[in-house]
Design a protein around this motif. Structure first.
Motif, PDB file in Angstrom:
ATOM      1  N   PRO A   1     -31.289  36.014  -9.710  1.00  0.00           N
ATOM      2  CA  PRO A   1     -30.160  35.156  -9.690  1.00  0.00           C
ATOM      3  C   PRO A   1     -29.681  34.548 -11.021  1.00  0.00           C
ATOM      4  O   PRO A   1     -28.677  34.582 -11.610  1.00  0.00           O
ATOM      5  N   GLU A   2     -30.840  34.082 -11.689  1.00  0.00           N
ATOM      6  CA  GLU A   2     -30.664  33.584 -13.043  1.00  0.00           C
ATOM      7  C   GLU A   2     -29.979  34.463 -14.224  1.00  0.00           C
ATOM      8  O   GLU A   2     -29.501  33.848 -15.169  1.00  0.00           O
ATOM      9  N   ARG A   3     -30.154  35.919 -13.883  1.00  0.00           N
ATOM     10  CA  ARG A   3     -29.538  36.795 -14.840  1.00  0.00           C
ATOM     11  C   ARG A   3     -28.004  36.900 -14.716  1.00  0.00           C
ATOM     12  O   ARG A   3     -27.457  37.601 -15.326  1.00  0.00           O
ATOM     13  N   TRP A   4     -27.259  36.399 -13.538  1.00  0.00           N
ATOM     14  CA  TRP A   4     -25.917  36.510 -13.338  1.00  0.00           C
ATOM     15  C   TRP A   4     -24.867  36.334 -14.852  1.00  0.00           C
ATOM     16  O   TRP A   4     -24.187  37.133 -15.133  1.00  0.00           O
ATOM     17  N   LYS A   5     -25.325  35.156 -15.023  1.00  0.00           N
ATOM     18  CA  LYS A   5     -24.567  34.549 -16.253  1.00  0.00           C
ATOM     19  C   LYS A   5     -24.261  35.659 -17.381  1.00  0.00           C
ATOM     20  O   LYS A   5     -23.492  36.058 -18.132  1.00  0.00           O
ATOM     21  N   ILE A   6     -25.645  36.276 -17.682  1.00  0.00           N
ATOM     22  CA  ILE A   6     -25.638  37.091 -18.845  1.00  0.00           C
ATOM     23  C   ILE A   6     -25.094  38.737 -18.630  1.00  0.00           C
ATOM     24  O   ILE A   6     -24.468  39.069 -19.256  1.00  0.00           O
ATOM     25  N   VAL A   7     -25.212  38.876 -17.353  1.00  0.00           N
ATOM     26  CA  VAL A   7     -24.754  40.044 -16.760  1.00  0.00           C
ATOM     27  C   VAL A   7     -23.205  39.925 -16.948  1.00  0.00           C
ATOM     28  O   VAL A   7     -22.702  41.010 -17.425  1.00  0.00           O
ATOM     29  N   LEU A   8     -22.547  39.049 -16.462  1.00  0.00           N
ATOM     30  CA  LEU A   8     -21.230  38.770 -16.418  1.00  0.00           C
ATOM     31  C   LEU A   8     -20.719  38.694 -17.819  1.00  0.00           C
ATOM     32  O   LEU A   8     -19.735  39.336 -18.354  1.00  0.00           O
ATOM     33  N   VAL A   9     -21.467  37.915 -18.798  1.00  0.00           N
ATOM     34  CA  VAL A   9     -21.173  38.194 -20.195  1.00  0.00           C
ATOM     35  C   VAL A   9     -21.154  39.307 -20.877  1.00  0.00           C
ATOM     36  O   VAL A   9     -20.042  40.015 -21.526  1.00  0.00           O
ATOM     37  N   ASN A  10     -22.056  40.285 -20.459  1.00  0.00           N
ATOM     38  CA  ASN A  10     -22.464  41.517 -20.964  1.00  0.00           C
ATOM     39  C   ASN A  10     -21.190  42.501 -20.437  1.00  0.00           C
ATOM     40  O   ASN A  10     -20.438  43.173 -21.274  1.00  0.00           O
ATOM     41  N   ALA A  11     -20.770  42.259 -19.150  1.00  0.00           N
ATOM     42  CA  ALA A  11     -19.849  43.063 -18.660  1.00  0.00           C
ATOM     43  C   ALA A  11     -18.399  43.023 -19.335  1.00  0.00           C
ATOM     44  O   ALA A  11     -17.612  43.591 -19.553  1.00  0.00           O
TER      45      ALA A  11
ATOM     46  N   VAL B   1     -28.759  39.249  -4.871  1.00  0.00           N
ATOM     47  CA  VAL B   1     -27.668  39.010  -4.147  1.00  0.00           C
ATOM     48  C   VAL B   1     -27.223  37.727  -3.458  1.00  0.00           C
ATOM     49  O   VAL B   1     -26.185  37.283  -3.218  1.00  0.00           O
ATOM     50  N   THR B   2     -28.099  36.785  -3.866  1.00  0.00           N
ATOM     51  CA  THR B   2     -27.757  35.278  -3.431  1.00  0.00           C
ATOM     52  C   THR B   2     -26.544  34.839  -4.144  1.00  0.00           C
ATOM     53  O   THR B   2     -26.123  33.799  -3.735  1.00  0.00           O
ATOM     54  N   ALA B   3     -26.150  35.222  -5.449  1.00  0.00           N
ATOM     55  CA  ALA B   3     -25.187  34.540  -6.152  1.00  0.00           C
ATOM     56  C   ALA B   3     -23.737  34.829  -5.503  1.00  0.00           C
ATOM     57  O   ALA B   3     -22.905  34.393  -5.721  1.00  0.00           O
ATOM     58  N   TYR B   4     -23.921  36.148  -4.632  1.00  0.00           N
ATOM     59  CA  TYR B   4     -22.640  36.426  -3.787  1.00  0.00           C
ATOM     60  C   TYR B   4     -22.187  35.177  -3.049  1.00  0.00           C
ATOM     61  O   TYR B   4     -21.206  35.208  -2.337  1.00  0.00           O
ATOM     62  N   ALA B   5     -23.330  34.245  -2.815  1.00  0.00           N
ATOM     63  CA  ALA B   5     -22.928  33.189  -1.698  1.00  0.00           C
ATOM     64  C   ALA B   5     -23.142  31.734  -2.284  1.00  0.00           C
ATOM     65  O   ALA B   5     -23.572  30.880  -1.652  1.00  0.00           O
TER      66      ALA B   5
ATOM     67  N   ALA C   1     -19.829  28.535  -7.365  1.00  0.00           N
ATOM     68  CA  ALA C   1     -18.204  29.027  -7.397  1.00  0.00           C
ATOM     69  C   ALA C   1     -17.631  29.418  -8.955  1.00  0.00           C
ATOM     70  O   ALA C   1     -16.823  30.600  -8.719  1.00  0.00           O
ATOM     71  N   ALA C   2     -18.339  28.920  -9.738  1.00  0.00           N
ATOM     72  CA  ALA C   2     -18.025  29.385 -11.136  1.00  0.00           C
ATOM     73  C   ALA C   2     -18.374  30.743 -11.328  1.00  0.00           C
ATOM     74  O   ALA C   2     -17.567  31.646 -12.030  1.00  0.00           O
ATOM     75  N   ILE C   3     -19.441  31.166 -11.100  1.00  0.00           N
ATOM     76  CA  ILE C   3     -19.760  32.604 -11.069  1.00  0.00           C
ATOM     77  C   ILE C   3     -19.002  33.421 -10.201  1.00  0.00           C
ATOM     78  O   ILE C   3     -18.494  34.439 -10.778  1.00  0.00           O
ATOM     79  N   ILE C   4     -18.459  33.164  -8.926  1.00  0.00           N
ATOM     80  CA  ILE C   4     -17.760  33.873  -8.082  1.00  0.00           C
ATOM     81  C   ILE C   4     -16.393  34.155  -8.721  1.00  0.00           C
ATOM     82  O   ILE C   4     -15.738  34.908  -8.802  1.00  0.00           O
ATOM     83  N   GLU C   5     -15.855  33.072  -9.477  1.00  0.00           N
ATOM     84  CA  GLU C   5     -14.615  32.981  -9.955  1.00  0.00           C
ATOM     85  C   GLU C   5     -14.664  34.181 -11.113  1.00  0.00           C
ATOM     86  O   GLU C   5     -13.503  34.791 -11.346  1.00  0.00           O
ATOM     87  N   GLU C   6     -15.738  34.061 -12.100  1.00  0.00           N
ATOM     88  CA  GLU C   6     -15.777  35.077 -13.058  1.00  0.00           C
ATOM     89  C   GLU C   6     -15.999  36.539 -12.554  1.00  0.00           C
ATOM     90  O   GLU C   6     -15.261  37.398 -13.013  1.00  0.00           O
TER      91      GLU C   6
ATOM     92  N   ALA D   1     -31.330  36.688   4.356  1.00  0.00           N
ATOM     93  CA  ALA D   1     -30.371  36.123   5.525  1.00  0.00           C
ATOM     94  C   ALA D   1     -29.105  35.864   5.524  1.00  0.00           C
ATOM     95  O   ALA D   1     -28.376  34.717   5.765  1.00  0.00           O
ATOM     96  N   LEU D   2     -28.486  36.778   4.602  1.00  0.00           N
ATOM     97  CA  LEU D   2     -27.163  36.715   4.302  1.00  0.00           C
ATOM     98  C   LEU D   2     -26.363  37.536   5.140  1.00  0.00           C
ATOM     99  O   LEU D   2     -26.546  38.778   5.039  1.00  0.00           O
ATOM    100  N   GLU D   3     -25.203  37.178   5.702  1.00  0.00           N
ATOM    101  CA  GLU D   3     -24.298  38.263   6.453  1.00  0.00           C
ATOM    102  C   GLU D   3     -23.159  38.837   5.670  1.00  0.00           C
ATOM    103  O   GLU D   3     -22.826  38.125   4.682  1.00  0.00           O
ATOM    104  N   GLU D   4     -23.119  40.170   6.078  1.00  0.00           N
ATOM    105  CA  GLU D   4     -22.015  40.794   5.129  1.00  0.00           C
ATOM    106  C   GLU D   4     -20.738  40.236   4.933  1.00  0.00           C
ATOM    107  O   GLU D   4     -19.927  39.996   4.082  1.00  0.00           O
ATOM    108  N   SER D   5     -20.379  39.673   6.099  1.00  0.00           N
ATOM    109  CA  SER D   5     -19.016  38.859   6.344  1.00  0.00           C
ATOM    110  C   SER D   5     -18.998  37.475   5.570  1.00  0.00           C
ATOM    111  O   SER D   5     -17.940  37.124   5.333  1.00  0.00           O
ATOM    112  N   SER D   6     -20.360  37.107   4.962  1.00  0.00           N
ATOM    113  CA  SER D   6     -20.020  35.909   4.333  1.00  0.00           C
ATOM    114  C   SER D   6     -19.548  36.362   2.627  1.00  0.00           C
ATOM    115  O   SER D   6     -19.325  35.322   2.175  1.00  0.00           O
ATOM    116  N   LEU D   7     -19.959  37.632   2.291  1.00  0.00           N
ATOM    117  CA  LEU D   7     -19.805  38.089   1.060  1.00  0.00           C
ATOM    118  C   LEU D   7     -18.237  37.938   0.602  1.00  0.00           C
ATOM    119  O   LEU D   7     -17.322  37.954   1.570  1.00  0.00           O
TER     120      LEU D   7
END
Length: 113
Positions: free
Chosen positions: A13-23, A46-50, A53-58, A80-86
């Motif tokens: 999860p801590e890698r998301w910010k750098i992944v989004l910047v790279n993309a 996958v926990t970042a998908y839940a 909010a700032a990461i979800i917006e990006e 324990a994340l439901e697909e419907s919560s994505l």
């Protein structure tokens, strides 16, 4: 330039910010609509998908630019994340590692920041 295909992999999860910047940097460099870009999350990634909010917006901004976001169903179950919560723009795939292998067989470059 041939159309580029890039797959970013995030399993921490801590890698998301750098992944989004790279993309974002990649799209800015090659031009919007000039590459196929997918970001696949498995493991704890996958926990970042839940989460944040700032990461979800990006993610939403990148999705509007054509980036595909995928989540491993096995990892969703493990955390324990439901697909419907994505978020609606996230595609659930049967297994993240299989998605990675499939994309590589289709000519995607693998990037793990």
């Amino acid at each position: 330039m041939n159309r580029l295909k890039v797959l970013f992999h995030v399993n921490e999860p801590e890698r998301w910010k750098i992944v989004l910047v790279n993309a974002r940097n990649f799209i800015n460099d090659v031009g919007q609509g000039r590459a196929d870009v997918e970001i696949v999350a498995n493991g704890a990634g996958v926990t970042a998908y839940a989460g944040d909010a700032a990461i979800i917006e990006e993610m939403k901004v990148l999705h509007s630019q054509g980036v595909v976001f995928a989540a491993c169903r096995n990892a969703l179950k493990m955390h324990a994340l439901e697909e419907s919560s994505l978020p609606g723009f996230v595609l659930a795939v049967s297994a993240g590692i299989t998605e990675i292998a499939q994309k590589q067989s289709e000519g995607y470059s693998y990037i793990k920041p």
